[in-house]
Enzyme design. Structure first.
Site, short mmCIF file in Angstrom:
data_model
loop_
_atom_site.label_atom_id
_atom_site.label_comp_id
_atom_site.label_asym_id
_atom_site.label_seq_id
_atom_site.Cartn_x
_atom_site.Cartn_y
_atom_site.Cartn_z
N GLY A 12 65.42 -4.61 5.73
CA GLY A 12 65.35 -5.88 5.04
C GLY A 12 64.87 -5.82 3.61
O GLY A 12 64.28 -6.77 3.10
N VAL A 13 65.12 -4.69 2.93
CA VAL A 13 64.63 -4.53 1.55
C VAL A 13 65.73 -4.75 0.51
O VAL A 13 65.49 -4.56 -0.68
CB VAL A 13 63.96 -3.15 1.34
CG1 VAL A 13 62.73 -3.01 2.21
CG2 VAL A 13 64.95 -2.01 1.60
N LYS A 32 79.84 1.51 5.84
CA LYS A 32 78.64 1.57 6.68
C LYS A 32 79.07 2.14 8.01
O LYS A 32 79.74 1.45 8.80
CB LYS A 32 78.01 0.19 6.86
CG LYS A 32 76.78 0.24 7.75
CD LYS A 32 75.86 -0.93 7.54
CE LYS A 32 74.61 -0.76 8.40
NZ LYS A 32 73.43 -1.39 7.81
N ALA A 105 71.06 2.63 7.76
CA ALA A 105 70.43 1.52 8.48
C ALA A 105 68.92 1.75 8.45
O ALA A 105 68.46 2.84 8.79
CB ALA A 105 70.94 1.44 9.91
N GLY A 106 68.18 0.74 8.02
CA GLY A 106 66.73 0.94 7.94
C GLY A 106 66.39 2.00 6.93
O GLY A 106 66.85 1.95 5.78
#
Length: 213
Positions: A12-13, A32, A105-106
């Protein structure tokens, strides 16, 4: 600069918006490989909606329903994310001859399966790495741990993209990590194609300069 891997210091950055801006700036491909969780839409759909036709957006290789680490989401569906399939698909997409912007992801140490992490994928792809960071309590620690992992793994880091509200600790993170600042993407008053185009134009000279090194 064929493979550009977008990672973050956490979830979420702002990775997806940053990836859209980088792809737009370079007239690149976007991919992705693994989407975990899609009840509220996918990152691929977001990038497609935010970029112009000059960006080629490819479908995911794995679409997993659970919004969790890919290894857990795959386990819940009785499958395994196979790194060889991801690397083979990346080689196919590279044949187009344009930069390939790959979104993780993350963060780096998110596992794809029981013994393979996004850090391993970035290394296997021989990718230039862009790190996306956002300012929150604990973000300095997360940023510097990410930089430490990248340096320890010997990965080629292009630099930082900061997102959201500005904070003076961005300068500290750049200095302590010894990785350059590419740009900062402010919080969008309206997140749309026009915003991404504007941010892409602003970052393009510095991004191209750093990628040429």
């Amino acid at each position: 600069m064929n493979n550009i891997f977008i990672t973050g210091i956490g979830t979420g950055v702002g990775k997806t918006v940053a990836a859209a801006c980088v792809a737009e700036a370079l007239s690149a491909q976007y991919w992705k490989p693994v989407q975990a969780g899609f009840e509220d839409g996918t990152d691929t759909e977001t990038v497609r909606a935010l970029t112009s036709p000059q960006v080629t957006v490819h479908e995911e290789l794995y679409r997993l329903a659970m919004p969790a680490s890919p290894h857990l989401a795959a386990r819940a569906e009785g499958t395994v994310v196979q790194e060889d399939r991801i690397l083979q698909r990346a080689r196919e997409l590279q044949q187009e001859g344009r930069p390939l912007v790959i979104e993780g992801a993350g963060g780096l140490m998110v596992p794809l399966n029981g013994n393979y992490f996004f850090l391993d994928l970035a290394r296997a792809l021989d990718a230039r790495v862009i790190v996306v960071a956002q300012n929150y309590l604990g973000s300095i620690n997360h940023s510097l741990l990410t930089a430490m992992a990248l340096r320890s793994a010997g990965l080629n880091v292009t630099g930082w993209i900061f997102s959201g509200d500005h904070h003076s600790n961005e300068d500290d993170v750049v200095a302590w990590s010894r990785y350059p600042l590419i740009t900062r993407i402010p919080k969008a008053p309206r997140l749309d194609k026009a915003f991404v185009a504007l941010e892409a134009e602003a970052m393009r000279p510095k991004l191209q300069e750093l990628l040429a090194r």
